[in-house]
Design an enzyme around this catalytic site. Structure first.
Site, short mmCIF file in Angstrom:
data_model
loop_
_atom_site.label_atom_id
_atom_site.label_comp_id
_atom_site.label_asym_id
_atom_site.label_seq_id
_atom_site.Cartn_x
_atom_site.Cartn_y
_atom_site.Cartn_z
CB SER A 286 -0.91 0.01 1.23
OG SER A 286 -0.15 0.23 2.41
CG ASP A 287 1.64 5.64 -1.82
OD1 ASP A 287 2.58 5.84 -1.02
OD2 ASP A 287 1.53 6.26 -2.89
CG HIS A 288 3.03 7.48 3.93
ND1 HIS A 288 2.24 8.04 4.90
CD2 HIS A 288 4.29 7.47 4.45
CE1 HIS A 288 2.97 8.37 5.93
NE2 HIS A 288 4.21 8.03 5.70
#
Length: 765
Positions: A286-288
């Site tokens: 996942s992104d941040h």
């Protein structure tokens, strides 16, 4: 070259903390051996240890090193990012070996997009080179330096096709074109990973941001994306697939929603397409903070629901939030997430660690402790020669009236502008572990080139912007933009007086690096007004005016195109940017870069890109008609089209010659032209081949790039350039979502940019 060195560094595991005898050894790096190893390892792991492998945390204020130590001890960390020194990485891996029960190694990741310590041109600039050898150089040097710092993975390449220059992250990608982005991304993956990400000086890549992040509405960061499946698969998906087909071990999932579903919770995207259709075997990250953001998207009711949806949809690792470790134990206990689903996610993480060679040697990218550099930022660790060579190829000459360029080194040169002596800005966004003080500014580069031959004068002339709101935004977390306290008029007056003492003015203008970055979308893509006022004042002096642009997106430059005698697009050229720019300004290097994104005339034209579909009423400038697809207050085309770029010499392209008038589905046709250097000096140009499906079951683009070749010719030299065309170049996703080519006529266009082409045709039988 030192970065191509293949000599291994022997690491004595006896010097490291004691390892689990049955975990580490000389494991064959094959899928079969990996699967058997990971299956046995999973049997030994507790639920909490499996969950811990899914957690990717960032070193920083939220996770100080002391807290990370406790997480490592409890097996609650799978990987670390944002730490970039051997000493820190070694200390954390030591903690795993000393404190954790199973001693499963961490992997370490960082955003290494265009260099680690040596900063190369931003990806948009690298794309301007149209040179895959330059991409290979950047990939190998970046991997060498990243691995030499102990890193195992990079969050790169970014292969989001972007046709909206308002989007700040356009700077990270390879531009507007599907074919160019696919080719560049594939080459970068191959270069960074080398023969194996387990090799001492290779790193695993993570293709991002999956999917279609470059198409956010309005060019606004983190916004939604909505498009037909045909456009998605024809235009935006191929670069991701190209990177994965090249062997990328990871995918970073985008923050946007796609057709109403956040990518982080899109099982169709992450399972049906990525796993089932494309056969991807690596990890999804996942992104941040994206998992917790599912609540704000409105597709998860609470944190527990967000974790359930994300894991079931196919997110293997959670970046920068504690949600997996906090809520998965309860979800497993309640049966809302099955043990098989947890095992599947943990297996993917353990698989990539195995592929990285970490179960052979968890210190494989560190080497022996005594080899750690005394000074991690030592000059000797940089690759300046390669940086300068690549930067020169990234520069695009947009205008050169009356051969204003190249300049004479014996001249008196006024160097003006807020970016002329900015060490930070020349590096651009995501400059990894690059040190600003080690970068060469344009002013320094010009002084280096001139030496004792001429005279170089300098005046800042303006601040990057006089808009306090923008300055506050750019300086929100640190003083990224230094503001000169003098009045705008005082600064302009100084610049004008400096210009009057010179033979020629070089004005370095554009954007601060923070203006072309994540979370830096713009509605106004002109040069800031403070700098436009400076340009107007310099023009009024009557001195020849050269604009050196520094920016991370296409800008609207209609006024500047009228004012300047010459314009050189330099993007953010990196550590050796100033020297490379000077090489071109003085003619020591003949510019050969081409634009990977169209430059609009105004923000109102956006999106403007060359490969658009035709309409039932296409505009024809030679036969104006009110009732056609056009603006009545602006020209239809770009100011500078895709593939455009001038040289200090000139080239002609012959008519297109086809090897046959027809092509069978299992055959091919070769399109050829003769390219001649008709100027007085040696130079390189990019020969570009475009195709058009003239009549199909659905409307097709007016032209699409399907091949390019960069050639260098001496004055008067002619070279034949040929492009083979096979069935794959003709296929597209049709209305029934079938990927195929349709019989009929195809146009072939070949030229030195997308607008100036010669035409041929053939028929697919």
């Amino acid at each position: 070259m030192k970065w191509l060195c293949s000599v291994g560094i022997a690491v004595s595991l006896a010097l490291q903390p004691a390892l689990a005898d049955d975990l580490f050894g000389n494991h064959p790096l094959t899928p079969e051996a990996r699967d058997a190893f990971v299956t046995e390892l999973l049997k030994k792991m507790t639920v909490d240890e499996k969950i811990g492998q899914l957690r990717l945390i960032s070193v920083g204020p939220d996770n100080p090193k002391e807290a990370i130590r406790e997480m490592i001890k409890d097996g609650q960390v799978g990987a670390i990012f944002n730490t970039v020194t051997r000493q820190d990485i070694r200390a954390m891996q030591d903690q795993v070996m000393e404190l954790s029960r199973l001693k499963i190694p961490l992997f370490f990741a960082y955003d290494v997009l265009h260099g680690q310590r040596t900063v190369f041109p931003i990806s948009l600039g690298l794309a301007s080179s149209f040179n895959l050898d330059a991409v290979k150089t950047v990939g190998r040097v970046s991997a060498y330096e990243a691995a030499d710092d102990g890193l195992n993975m990079t969050w790169a390449p970014m292969v989001d096709v972007s046709r909206d220059p308002r989007w700040g992250r356009a700077s990270e990608g390879f531009g507007e074109d599907t074919y160019l982005t696919s080719t560049m991304g594939k080459t970068m993956v191959e270069a960074m990973q080398g023969k194996s990400p387990a090799d001492r000086y290779s790193v695993m890549t993570s293709v991002k941001h999956f999917a279609a992040y470059g198409a956010v509405e309005g060019g606004k960061e983190y916004n939604t994306v909505d498009m037909s499946p045909q456009r998605l698969f024809n235009d935006y998906m191929p670069p991701y697939k190209a990177g994965l087909d090249a062997g990328s071990g990871a995918v970073m999932v985008a923050l946007n929603s796609l057709n109403g579903t956040p990518a982080t919770s899109d099982s169709w995207l992450l399972k049906d397409v990525l796993r089932d259709q494309w056969g991807f075997k690596g990890i999804t990250v996942s992104d941040h903070g994206a998992i917790k953001e599912l609540i704000k998207h409105g597709t998860a009711a609470d944190p527990e629901d967000a974790v359930r949806v994300a894991l079931k949809s196919g997110i293997n690792m959670s970046m920068s939030d504690e949600y997996y470790s906090k809520y998965l134990p309860g979800l497993i206990k309640s049966g809302k997430v099955t043990m098989a689903e947890l095992d599947d996610a943990a297996r993917h993480v353990l698989n990539v660690k195995y592929d990285m060679g970490l179960f052979n040697d968890p210190y494989s990218h560190l080497g022996p402790k005594e080899s750690d550099p005394v000074d991690t930022n030592a000059e000797s660790r940089l690759h300046r020669k390669e940086a300068r060579e690549v930067a020169r190829e990234s520069l695009v000459l947009l205008k050169n009236r009356l051969e204003t360029l190249p300049l004479k080194k014996s001249a008196t040169i006024a160097v003006v502008g807020p970016l002329a002596d900015s060490k930070r800005d020349v590096m651009g966004s995501w400059s990894a572990a690059g040190v600003a003080d080690q970068s060469v500014t344009v002013l320094t580069g010009i002084k280096n080139a001139v030496g004792e031959n001429g005279k170089v004068l300098y005046a800042k002339g303006a601040n990057v912007t006089s808009d306090k709101g923008i300055i506050d935004f750019l300086n929100q977390y640190e003083e990224a933009v230094k503001v000169d306290p003098r009045s705008p008029q005082e600064m302009i007056d100084e610049a004008v007086q400096t210009a009057k003492q010179s033979d020629v003015v070089v004005a370095v203008v554009g954007e601060a690096q923070g203006m072309a970055h994540e979370a830096s979308s713009r509605t106004d893509i002109t040069i800031p007004q403070s700098q436009r006022d400076l340009i107007a004042a310099l023009k009024a002096t009557g001195k020849p005016l050269v604009l050196v642009l520094m920016n991370g997106r296409p800008l609207a430059l209609v006024k500047e195109d009228q004012q300047a005698d010459a314009i050189l697009e330099t993007w953010f050229a990196g550590t050796e940017g100033g020297n490379a720019i000077a090489d071109v300004l003085f003619g020591d290097y003949n510019p050969s870069g081409k634009l990977p994104m169209s430059f609009p005339r105004s923000v109102g034209q956006i999106p403007v890109y060359y490969s658009h579909l035709n309409t039932g009423r296409p505009y024809n400038a030679d036969k104006p008609n009110k009732y056609t697809s056009r603006y009545f207050d602006e020209a239809n085309g770009a100011l500078y089209p895709f593939g455009y770029g001038l040289s200090y010499t000139t080239f002609t392209v012959s008519d297109v010659k086809l090897s046959a008038p027809t092509m069978k589905r299992d055959g091919k046709v070769t399109a050829s032209v003769q390219v001649t250097n008709t100027g007085k000096r040696e130079g390189a140009t990019v020969v570009q081949m475009y195709l058009q499906d003239v009549t199909a079951s659905m409307s097709r683009p007016v032209k699409q790039l399907k091949g390019f070749e960069k050639i260098t010719l001496k004055p008067g030299e002619t070279q034949t350039v040929s492009f083979p065309i096979d069935i794959e170049a003709l296929k597209f996703w049709n209305q029934q979502m079938k990927y195929d080519a349709e019989p009929g006529k195809f146009n072939v266009f070949i030229g030195t940019d997308s607008a100036r082409v010669k035409k041929g045709e053939f028929e697919l039988l």
